[in-house]
Design a protein around this motif. Structure first.
Motif, PDB file in Angstrom:
ATOM      1  N   PHE A  72       0.828  -1.202   0.000  1.00  0.00           N
ATOM      2  CA  PHE A  72       0.000   0.000   0.000  1.00  0.00           C
ATOM      3  C   PHE A  72       0.865   1.256   0.000  1.00  0.00           C
ATOM      4  N   ALA A  73       1.971   1.213   0.743  1.00  0.00           N
ATOM      5  CA  ALA A  73       2.884   2.354   0.732  1.00  0.00           C
ATOM      6  C   ALA A  73       3.521   2.532  -0.647  1.00  0.00           C
ATOM      7  N   ALA A  74       3.761   1.413  -1.341  1.00  0.00           N
ATOM      8  CA  ALA A  74       4.337   1.489  -2.681  1.00  0.00           C
ATOM      9  C   ALA A  74       3.391   2.211  -3.639  1.00  0.00           C
ATOM     10  N   ALA A  78       4.648   5.392  -5.631  1.00  0.00           N
ATOM     11  CA  ALA A  78       4.647   5.427  -7.087  1.00  0.00           C
ATOM     12  C   ALA A  78       4.079   6.737  -7.616  1.00  0.00           C
ATOM     13  N   ILE A  79       3.053   7.262  -6.947  1.00  0.00           N
ATOM     14  CA  ILE A  79       2.424   8.507  -7.412  1.00  0.00           C
ATOM     15  C   ILE A  79       3.300   9.712  -7.096  1.00  0.00           C
ATOM     16  N   PHE A  80       3.745   9.813  -5.845  1.00  0.00           N
ATOM     17  CA  PHE A  80       4.429  11.039  -5.426  1.00  0.00           C
ATOM     18  C   PHE A  80       5.882  11.108  -5.893  1.00  0.00           C
ATOM     19  N   SER A  81       6.536   9.973  -6.055  1.00  0.00           N
ATOM     20  CA  SER A  81       7.936  10.027  -6.493  1.00  0.00           C
ATOM     21  C   SER A  81       8.044  10.491  -7.934  1.00  0.00           C
ATOM     22  N   GLY A  82       7.033  10.172  -8.744  1.00  0.00           N
ATOM     23  CA  GLY A  82       7.043  10.666 -10.115  1.00  0.00           C
ATOM     24  C   GLY A  82       6.993  12.182 -10.167  1.00  0.00           C
ATOM     25  N   ARG A  83       6.127  12.757  -9.377  1.00  0.00           N
ATOM     26  CA  ARG A  83       6.029  14.225  -9.323  1.00  0.00           C
ATOM     27  C   ARG A  83       7.309  14.827  -8.743  1.00  0.00           C
ATOM     28  N   LEU A  84       7.864  14.168  -7.712  1.00  0.00           N
ATOM     29  CA  LEU A  84       9.091  14.661  -7.098  1.00  0.00           C
ATOM     30  C   LEU A  84      10.243  14.645  -8.100  1.00  0.00           C
ATOM     31  N   SER A  85      10.344  13.572  -8.877  1.00  0.00           N
ATOM     32  CA  SER A  85      11.443  13.476  -9.838  1.00  0.00           C
ATOM     33  C   SER A  85      11.298  14.491 -10.964  1.00  0.00           C
ATOM     34  N   ILE A 122       6.560   0.344   5.756  1.00  0.00           N
ATOM     35  CA  ILE A 122       6.002   1.485   5.014  1.00  0.00           C
ATOM     36  C   ILE A 122       7.112   2.283   4.347  1.00  0.00           C
ATOM     37  N   LEU A 123       8.205   2.522   5.072  1.00  0.00           N
ATOM     38  CA  LEU A 123       9.344   3.235   4.474  1.00  0.00           C
ATOM     39  C   LEU A 123       9.901   2.455   3.283  1.00  0.00           C
ATOM     40  N   LEU A 124      10.020   1.143   3.442  1.00  0.00           N
ATOM     41  CA  LEU A 124      10.478   0.322   2.324  1.00  0.00           C
ATOM     42  C   LEU A 124       9.490   0.384   1.163  1.00  0.00           C
ATOM     43  N   VAL A 128      10.112   1.287  -2.645  1.00  0.00           N
ATOM     44  CA  VAL A 128       9.797   0.338  -3.713  1.00  0.00           C
ATOM     45  C   VAL A 128       8.907   0.986  -4.772  1.00  0.00           C
ATOM     46  N   GLY A 129       7.859   1.699  -4.323  1.00  0.00           N
ATOM     47  CA  GLY A 129       6.971   2.372  -5.267  1.00  0.00           C
ATOM     48  C   GLY A 129       7.705   3.425  -6.078  1.00  0.00           C
TER      49      GLY A 129
END
Length: 477
Positions: A72-74, A78-85, A122-124, A128-129
């Motif tokens: 669930f954390a992934a 997946a959503i927020f890391s794309g925007r961050l990158s 959750i951090l992992l 992963v996401g």
């Protein structure tokens, strides 16, 4: 957003061999440590869960919580890391993901109870996401268009290599040090090593040239390109990147309201979501996460199950290699139909074997193991890689970020719910009922693909975009 330079505005000089090609290989190797960590962190739970549950007093449901919290954390990662990158850069985001991988590992290893353990998971999961979205984008934006598919596909290969490594390490540690209290902590601690390698390795890696061009840093982009291309190719490619970046800015992303009010765009979004969920509802990750439990239920003892569990990991790597070699030679629809047919038959056979071979029959565990290996091989060869390729190409440019994000989010959510309830389901209805249920869902997925999923192979992204927008794609099955 990655752009396929084979749709570019000028003919580029051919690729040449040299130190720049070796440099590109090194960059890809370091970046795909993110995929390796993805695989190891999702696979290590397979062998660590039983000793962890015994030490911490977990129930089947709380075991599911431990496994699914990462998933669930992934979805969120997946959503927020794309925007961050997009804002911060691919390279910096991957470095941050390495920190998250390491921090999550520390929390899990020192966890005194369920609460800290779940925080670590959750951090992992966030890491992963993030790795599932940012690493493929980084590779695609750095690769020459001629080898983009094979270079980007290395990440999926590293994921299954990471899972296989987890199974092998679990088997070794479990059988050699299984008598030690907290042996599962050692299994998780191994994850710190590739996290450290990813962190220090990415400090020496370049930023994505496409991201640099998008942010007006053309001179830096040229320096990066010259390090992984011949000089004439680097100069020409910078010209194409600059032109394509300018052209993309003319395509404004449409709002989600516009997508939901356009029947053709809504339909392609639902197809993307459906393909992602169908992939997960095969139960593939239940095998990759809880394979030891399934094998113990089939009749192996705990030590033998740890060793037997390596077999699905090996076939997953072999299947990924085969999938990469055939991805551009077989239609997506045919690949999906064959994949779902094979996995559904495998589910039926596992259920029948479990029902017809009573517990205590010496053949029971080996036949079920063989059928599980066939299932994993079918899944990895015909569905796993193909689904990620399909999702990356099916959406029009102006909704690609939204469509890909929503589809991958729903894929992770389906994965999470299955991880949460799989052990409870096995506890309630056994292997027989569980795999018959998977078979029923597989039959529905097969009908969905046959009835709704359009073909995408052999067409340019621009042609696909026009066909999706006009609805013509649904007439070309």
């Amino acid at each position: 957003m990655a752009v396929h330079l084979d749709q570019g505005v000028s003919k580029l000089p051919p690729l040449t061999d040299g130190s720049h090609r070796r440099r590109l290989g090194v960059v890809a190797l370091i970046a795909t440590f993110g995929g390796l960590l993805f695989g190891y962190d999702t696979g290590v739970i397979n062998g660590a869960l039983r000793p962890m549950a015994a030490e911490l007093g977990l129930t089947p449901f709380t075991e599911g919580v431990v496994a699914s919290s990462l998933i669930f954390a992934a979805a969120i990662g997946a959503i927020f890391s794309g925007r961050l990158s997009d804002a911060w850069g691919r390279r910096k985001t991957i470095i941050l993901l390495a920190v998250l991988f390491f921090a999550g590992t520390v929390f899990v290893v020192v966890a005194p109870g369920l609460d800290i353990l779940v925080i670590g998971r959750i951090l992992l999961g966030l890491a992963v996401g993030g790795a599932s979205t940012v690493v493929p984008v980084f590779l695609a934006e750095l690769a020459p268009y001629e080898i983009r598919g094979s270079l980007s596909g290395r990440n999926e290969l590293m994921i299954v290599v990471g899972q296989l490594a987890a199974f092998v390490i679990n088997a070794f540690i479990g059988n050699v040090f299984g008598h030690i209290e907290g042996v599962w902590r050692i299994m998780f601690a191994i994850c710190a090593l590739p996290a450290i390698a990813l962190f220090f390795g990415m400090l020496r890696m370049p930023e994505s040239p496409r991201w640099l061009v998008d942010h007006g840093r053309n001179e830096e982009a040229l320096v990066v390109l010259k390090s992984v291309r011949s000089e004439d190719r680097a100069v020409a490619e910078l010209g194409d990147l600059t032109a394509l970046a300018s052209a993309e800015k003319e395509h404004r992303s449409i709002s989600w309201r516009a997508i939901f009010t356009n029947k053709n765009l809504l339909k392609i979004l639902l197809i993307g979501i459906g393909v992602g969920i169908a992939q997960q509802l095969t139960g593939i990750n239940s095998i990759m996460y809880f394979g030891q439990t399934v094998l113990i239920e089939s009749g192996f003892d705990e030590s033998a199950a740890l060793i037997a569990n390596i077999a699905p990991g090996i076939i997953a790597v072999v299947g990924a290699l085969i999938a990469l070699s055939m991805m551009d030679r077989f239609d997506r629809r045919k690949t999906f139909i064959l994949g779902f047919s094979l996995t559904t038959v495998s589910h039926l056979l596992i259920g029948l074997a479990s029902m017809l071979l009573p517990v205590g029959n010496p053949l029971r565990p080996y036949i079920i193991l063989l059928l599980v290996v066939i299932f994993v091989g079918s899944m990895q060869t015909f569905l796993n890689v193909a689904v990620w390729v399909y999702l990356s190409e099916i959406f029009p440019l102006h909704m690609r970020g939204f469509g890909m994000g929503v589809s991958v989010f729903m894929l992770w959510i389906a994965n999470g719910f299955l991880s949460l309830y799989f052990l409870s389901l096995v506890d309630a209805v056994g292997i027989t009922g569980t795999f018959f249920l998977f078979a029923a869902v597989g039959a529905l997925a097969l009908f969905f693909v046959w009835r709704c999923v359009p073909e995408t192979r052999g067409r340019t992204l621009e042609a696909l975009e026009e066909d999706v927008t006009t609805g013509a794609i649904y007439l070309k099955k």
